[in-house]
Structures are given as C-alpha cells and as structure tokens.
Design an enzyme around this catalytic site. Structure first.
Site, short mmCIF file in Angstrom:
data_model
loop_
_atom_site.label_atom_id
_atom_site.label_comp_id
_atom_site.label_asym_id
_atom_site.label_seq_id
_atom_site.Cartn_x
_atom_site.Cartn_y
_atom_site.Cartn_z
N ASP A 21 0.86 -1.19 0.00
CA ASP A 21 0.00 0.00 0.00
C ASP A 21 0.89 1.23 0.00
O ASP A 21 2.08 1.16 0.33
CB ASP A 21 -0.91 0.00 1.24
CG ASP A 21 -1.85 1.21 1.22
OD1 ASP A 21 -2.57 1.38 0.22
OD2 ASP A 21 -1.84 1.99 2.18
N SER A 22 0.28 2.37 -0.32
CA SER A 22 1.05 3.61 -0.28
C SER A 22 1.39 4.00 1.16
O SER A 22 2.26 4.85 1.36
CB SER A 22 0.24 4.73 -0.94
OG SER A 22 -1.04 4.81 -0.33
N CYS A 38 -3.70 -1.09 -2.26
CA CYS A 38 -3.95 0.32 -2.54
C CYS A 38 -4.83 0.43 -3.80
O CYS A 38 -4.45 -0.04 -4.88
CB CYS A 38 -2.60 0.99 -2.77
SG CYS A 38 -2.70 2.73 -3.17
N GLU A 42 -6.29 9.84 8.61
CA GLU A 42 -4.97 9.70 9.26
C GLU A 42 -4.88 10.57 10.50
O GLU A 42 -4.12 10.27 11.43
CB GLU A 42 -3.86 10.02 8.26
CG GLU A 42 -3.87 9.03 7.12
CD GLU A 42 -2.50 8.70 6.58
OE1 GLU A 42 -1.53 9.37 6.92
OE2 GLU A 42 -2.44 7.74 5.79
N CYS A 76 -11.28 3.40 -1.62
CA CYS A 76 -10.00 3.86 -1.09
C CYS A 76 -9.80 3.19 0.27
O CYS A 76 -10.76 3.06 1.04
CB CYS A 76 -10.02 5.38 -0.95
SG CYS A 76 -8.57 6.03 -0.08
N THR A 77 -8.57 2.81 0.53
CA THR A 77 -8.27 2.08 1.77
C THR A 77 -8.70 2.81 3.04
O THR A 77 -9.03 2.18 4.03
CB THR A 77 -6.75 1.86 1.88
OG1 THR A 77 -6.10 3.11 1.59
CG2 THR A 77 -6.26 0.81 0.93
N HIS A 78 -8.67 4.13 3.00
CA HIS A 78 -8.94 4.89 4.23
C HIS A 78 -10.42 5.07 4.53
O HIS A 78 -10.80 5.32 5.67
CB HIS A 78 -8.32 6.30 4.12
CG HIS A 78 -6.83 6.32 4.19
ND1 HIS A 78 -6.04 5.67 3.30
CD2 HIS A 78 -6.00 6.94 5.08
CE1 HIS A 78 -4.77 5.88 3.61
NE2 HIS A 78 -4.73 6.65 4.69
N1 DGL Z 1 -4.09 3.80 -0.36
C1 DGL Z 1 -4.68 4.79 -1.21
C2 DGL Z 1 -5.90 4.20 -1.94
O1 DGL Z 1 -6.45 3.19 -1.55
C3 DGL Z 1 -5.09 6.03 -0.43
C4 DGL Z 1 -3.94 6.85 0.08
C5 DGL Z 1 -3.12 7.50 -1.01
O2 DGL Z 1 -3.61 8.41 -1.70
O3 DGL Z 1 -1.96 7.11 -1.15
O4 DGL Z 1 -6.30 4.74 -2.93
#
Ligand code: DGL
Length: 273
Positions: free
Chosen positions: A13-14, A76, A156, A189-191
């Site tokens: 993941d990022s 991600c 976050e 999106c993961t968040h």
């Molecule tokens: N992990 C990214 C996603 O699922 C979100 C965070 C980012 O922008 O790096 O799209």
C-alpha cells in the site's frame, strides 16, 4: 507441501491504509504469514500521475520479491487503478491481485438497480478502474464517481466523526446525491472504511455501503487454493512490516486507524530505488 506454500503473502500500500485489507486477509487466512510494505515516504499516491505511481509500485514489488512472497495483494486502490496491468506484465512470476475487481464485484452483488456511486482518490477515479470493472460485471450499470481528496488526511488525523468530518462528507456527497439516485456506495480507497459511520449519517440508511477488503480476501483464498499455495503447516503465522519513512508514525497511525498494536521497533525502514 511445496516451498512456496510457506512463504508470506505480500501486501503493498502507499502507507497505512492497506492495513484495512491486511486485517480482512488475516481474518480469512489466519494460518498465513504476511509481509506488509507501506510506502510512507511517498504517500499520498492519490494525487500523483499514473506514471509516477507505476514507477513507485515497481520498486515496491521488487523489494517484496527479493524478500520472498508467494503472491502479492495490491491493497492500494490507487496503485491498482494506475498500475495493475503493468505490474502483472512486468512480474509474471508472481500472482498479483488488486482490490478493484473484488470491490466492483461487491458493488454489483449489493446493488439492485445497478446505479452505483464510487468514491475514491483523484487518481483512482481518473484511471476509470472501478467504472470499467463494474461495467464488465454488469453492462447496464450506471456508475457515478466522486474524488474525495480530504478523506485520506482526515482518516490519518483520526477525525473520522464529528462536525468537521460530517461537513466535509456532506460537501462531497450531497452534489452526487442531488445529481442522481444510487443504491450502492463503493468505498474505493483504503482509508474510507474508517469513515463509514459519518458516511452512513450523510447518505442515510437505505443505500448499501461496500468496500473491497472482504471480497479481496475471498479472491486471495481462492487463488491460493487454485495454485496449491495455501499454507498447510501449523507454523505460527507472522506479520512483518516494512515502511519507507517514519516507522514510529506508521505504528502510531496503525493503532488509531485499525487498532493494530505494532511497536515502532517492529517496523523496518527501507529505501525504495
Ligand atoms: N491507499 C490509497 C488508496 O487506496 C489512499 C492513500 C493515497 O492516496 O496514497 O487509494
């Protein structure tokens, strides 16, 4: 038993967001070990170009392959949208699973009308990954999208409910709801799963909310079964965390984000080149 079965599953993941996917994988596959890489030095990916995201993701896959993994989950959404086909082509030696096709499947399973809204980062929406994946499963689907750039920093920061989160969610979602009717909202999106209570408040009770974590875990389990890669020994499972910057911040956010306790001395720091 073969040697590959004992290797961990790579999760990329990022940053910290992929922990929502890791948790779903751990629930589904408790016997498996995991090697999690968060590119915390270069987060967010969601505002970057597809070329840059692919370059970063290639470097990440290289390091995970060097360490030894039996398959890779691109947790991600942004990296999946921007880079999955390129990575699958570049690394044919390993199965790579993204989160978008499973998320699209979850959306189609939960929508009666076929009118589906997807919220995600700017880069994910731009790459059209969800739009195409949903249409592939259900050609009559109508997909509307909205990039929600502020949700990542909000999550976050731990501001997942309360007046600020609610006002921002309203700002993003009200135009979408005024423009169209939909019966399923995809958290692309993961968040975003951390904001689910706030989102529910804003969209009401009738619209289904889905994310890709659980369906991705099902896809990974099926893949491991098909390829005879499931861990069959009773060796205790392990999770190793690698980040590209600020291990202590990663550990802190992991706790507030998904409640995972990781000592920062258990998070390894690497440089991706
Ligand atoms: N992990 C990214 C996603 O699922 C979100 C965070 C980012 O922008 O790096 O799209």
């Amino acid at each position: 038993m073969n040697n590959l079965q004992t290797l961990p599953i790579g999760v990329f993941d990022s940053g910290v967001g992929g922990l929502t996917v890791l948790q779903a994988l751990q629930r589904k596959l408790p016997q498996e070990s995991f090697l999690y890489l968060g590119d915390t030095a270069r987060l967010p990916y969601g505002t970057k170009s597809a070329e840059t995201i692919t370059r970063y993701a290639k470097q990440a896959v290289n390091i995970l392959l060097e360490r030894g993994i039996k398959c890779l989950v691109l947790a991600c959404n942004t990296a999946t949208a921007a880079s999955l086909p390129a990575l699958q082509q570049l690394f044919p030696q390993i199965p790579i699973i993204g989160v978008i096709a499973p998320g699209a499947q979850a959306a189609c399973d939960n929508s009666i009308t076929g009118k589906i809204a997807v919220i995600a980062t700017e880069a994910t929406i731009k790459a059209q990954g969800y739009q195409q994946a949903i249409k592939q499963i259900r050609s009559d689907a109508q997909v509307v999208t909205q990039a929600c750039g502020l949700f990542v920093p909000l999550a976050e920061e731990g501001w997942i409910d309360g007046p600020i989160a609610e006002a921002i969610a309203k700002e993003y979602l009200t135009p979408l709801m005024t423009k169209t009717t939909f019966d399923c909202l995809v958290l692309g999106c993961t968040h975003y799963p951390t904001l689910v209570k706030t989102l529910r408040k804003v969209i009401g009770e009738k619209i289904a909310i889905v994310d890709s974590a659980t369906t991705t875990a099902q896809v990974v389990e099926q893949l491991l079964m098909d390829k005879n890669l499931l861990q069959v020994t009773s060796t205790p499972s392990t999770v190793t965390f690698i980040v590209t910057d600020a291990p202590e911040r990663f550990a802190k956010i992991a706790k507030q984000f998904v409640g995972i306790e990781i000592g920062s001395d258990h998070v390894e720091l690497v440089d991706l080149v």
